[in-house]
Design a protein around this motif. Structure first.
Motif, mmCIF file in Angstrom:
data_model
loop_
_atom_site.group_PDB
_atom_site.id
_atom_site.type_symbol
_atom_site.label_atom_id
_atom_site.label_comp_id
_atom_site.label_asym_id
_atom_site.label_seq_id
_atom_site.Cartn_x
_atom_site.Cartn_y
_atom_site.Cartn_z
ATOM 1 N N SER A 132 3.032 -0.290 -4.987
ATOM 2 C CA SER A 132 3.810 0.894 -5.322
ATOM 3 C C SER A 132 4.797 1.194 -4.209
ATOM 4 O O SER A 132 4.491 1.019 -3.036
ATOM 5 N N THR A 133 5.997 1.634 -4.584
ATOM 6 C CA THR A 133 6.969 2.093 -3.598
ATOM 7 C C THR A 133 7.004 3.622 -3.557
ATOM 8 O O THR A 133 7.774 4.195 -2.796
ATOM 9 N N GLU A 134 6.174 4.263 -4.353
ATOM 10 C CA GLU A 134 6.199 5.717 -4.441
ATOM 11 C C GLU A 134 5.870 6.419 -3.126
ATOM 12 O O GLU A 134 6.489 7.443 -2.814
ATOM 13 N N PRO A 135 4.908 5.935 -2.336
ATOM 14 C CA PRO A 135 4.656 6.618 -1.055
ATOM 15 C C PRO A 135 5.876 6.651 -0.139
ATOM 16 O O PRO A 135 5.929 7.451 0.785
ATOM 17 N N TRP A 136 6.859 5.792 -0.387
ATOM 18 C CA TRP A 136 8.070 5.763 0.416
ATOM 19 C C TRP A 136 9.232 6.481 -0.269
ATOM 20 O O TRP A 136 10.367 6.397 0.159
ATOM 21 N N GLY A 137 8.927 7.186 -1.358
ATOM 22 C CA GLY A 137 9.930 8.029 -2.003
ATOM 23 C C GLY A 137 10.737 7.375 -3.114
ATOM 24 O O GLY A 137 11.774 7.917 -3.496
ATOM 25 N N TRP A 138 10.281 6.243 -3.649
ATOM 26 C CA TRP A 138 11.035 5.526 -4.671
ATOM 27 C C TRP A 138 10.165 5.267 -5.899
ATOM 28 O O TRP A 138 9.000 4.904 -5.788
ATOM 29 N N LEU A 139 10.758 5.420 -7.065
ATOM 30 C CA LEU A 139 10.082 5.151 -8.337
ATOM 31 C C LEU A 139 10.814 4.051 -9.089
ATOM 32 O O LEU A 139 12.033 3.908 -8.986
ATOM 33 N N ILE A 164 14.619 4.415 -8.066
ATOM 34 C CA ILE A 164 15.331 5.681 -7.930
ATOM 35 C C ILE A 164 14.629 6.546 -6.897
ATOM 36 O O ILE A 164 13.393 6.628 -6.878
ATOM 37 N N LYS A 165 15.392 7.166 -6.029
ATOM 38 C CA LYS A 165 14.821 8.023 -4.997
ATOM 39 C C LYS A 165 14.473 9.381 -5.607
ATOM 40 O O LYS A 165 15.307 10.003 -6.266
ATOM 41 N N PHE A 166 13.246 9.832 -5.385
ATOM 42 C CA PHE A 166 12.805 11.076 -6.033
ATOM 43 C C PHE A 166 12.548 12.223 -5.071
ATOM 44 O O PHE A 166 12.250 13.345 -5.502
ATOM 45 N N ALA A 182 19.523 8.616 -6.154
ATOM 46 C CA ALA A 182 20.203 7.351 -5.857
ATOM 47 C C ALA A 182 19.374 6.190 -6.382
ATOM 48 O O ALA A 182 18.142 6.229 -6.388
ATOM 49 N N VAL A 183 20.041 5.136 -6.820
ATOM 50 C CA VAL A 183 19.369 3.958 -7.369
ATOM 51 C C VAL A 183 19.696 2.752 -6.495
ATOM 52 O O VAL A 183 20.844 2.554 -6.098
ATOM 53 N N GLY A 223 1.094 5.778 -7.997
ATOM 54 C CA GLY A 223 1.238 4.365 -8.297
ATOM 55 C C GLY A 223 2.307 4.097 -9.317
ATOM 56 O O GLY A 223 2.852 4.988 -9.932
ATOM 57 N N LEU A 224 2.609 2.819 -9.518
ATOM 58 C CA LEU A 224 3.594 2.406 -10.497
ATOM 59 C C LEU A 224 2.902 1.775 -11.666
ATOM 60 O O LEU A 224 3.473 1.221 -12.528
#
Length: 201
Positions: free
Chosen positions: A37-44, A182-184, A16-17, A200-201
């Protein structure tokens, strides 16, 4: 106190985006008080980079090589600086469907296809002003004078040799910049960050 981190809502499918309006650590034009970064919360961030298939198995299972990559690497969609458009899906709302650029392993009619900017073909009509005359080829004969630049039915004409004037670098609606994420992963529901993720982003 409101958390400065995005909460991952339950039930959002991998792939999902969403639009994200907060500053990111990569945004050099903004102070570093924003998210690193939003990656720790599941988003790239949807920036087109390639990722290791084994590091992001859920997202790879959803996207495959649709946006590029091969072997041990797959690519994220790249939504930087573009508008998103719904897939035509047989509706006929996209008249240029067959001329879209297909994604990595897909077709022009599928999700992820890309289309460049354009202005629809159009003509402009004009009316010669009444009463304007000039001397004709035979002495004493009055004829309607020709207007300069009459070729208004095309961007360029052999008779005029002029290009239509461009007012700006693109044709666009009023807009606001956002980040597309995007949710990964399906892990970490309820706003809890994934443990051990520090890419990280």
């Amino acid at each position: 106190m409101i958390s400065p981190w995005p909460v991952m809502a339950a039930g959002i499918p991998v792939g999902a985006v969403i639009a994200f309006a907060g500053p990111m650590g990569r945004d050099s034009a903004l102070p570093r008080h924003g998210l690193a970064s939003t990656e720790p919360w599941g988003w790239l961030l949807c920036d087109g980079r390639q990722l290791a298939c084994q590091a992001y198995p859920e997202l790879f299972a959803m996207l495959g090589y649709h946006y590029g990559g091969s072997g041990a690497q797959f690519a994220l969609p790249d939504y930087r600086g573009v508008f998103l458009r719904g897939v035509d899906g047989g509706s006929g709302n996209d008249p240029d469907l067959s001329r879209r650029q297909a994604p990595g392993d897909g077709a022009a009619s599928e999700v992820g296809s890309r289309q460049g900017d354009a202005v629809i073909n159009h003509n402009h009509s004009y009316t010669k002003p009444e009463g304007e005359t000039s001397a004709g080829p035979v002495g004493g004969t009055a004829v309607a004078s020709l207007l300069p630049g009459q070729c208004t039915d095309a961007l360029k004409s052999a008779s005029c040799g002029e290009l239509a004037q461009q007012s700006d670098f693109e044709t666009r609606p009023c807009n606001v910049s956002v980040y597309y994420l995007i949710k990964f992963t399906s892990a970490g529901a309820g706003g809890q960050p994934r443990q051990g993720v520090h890419h990280g982003l």
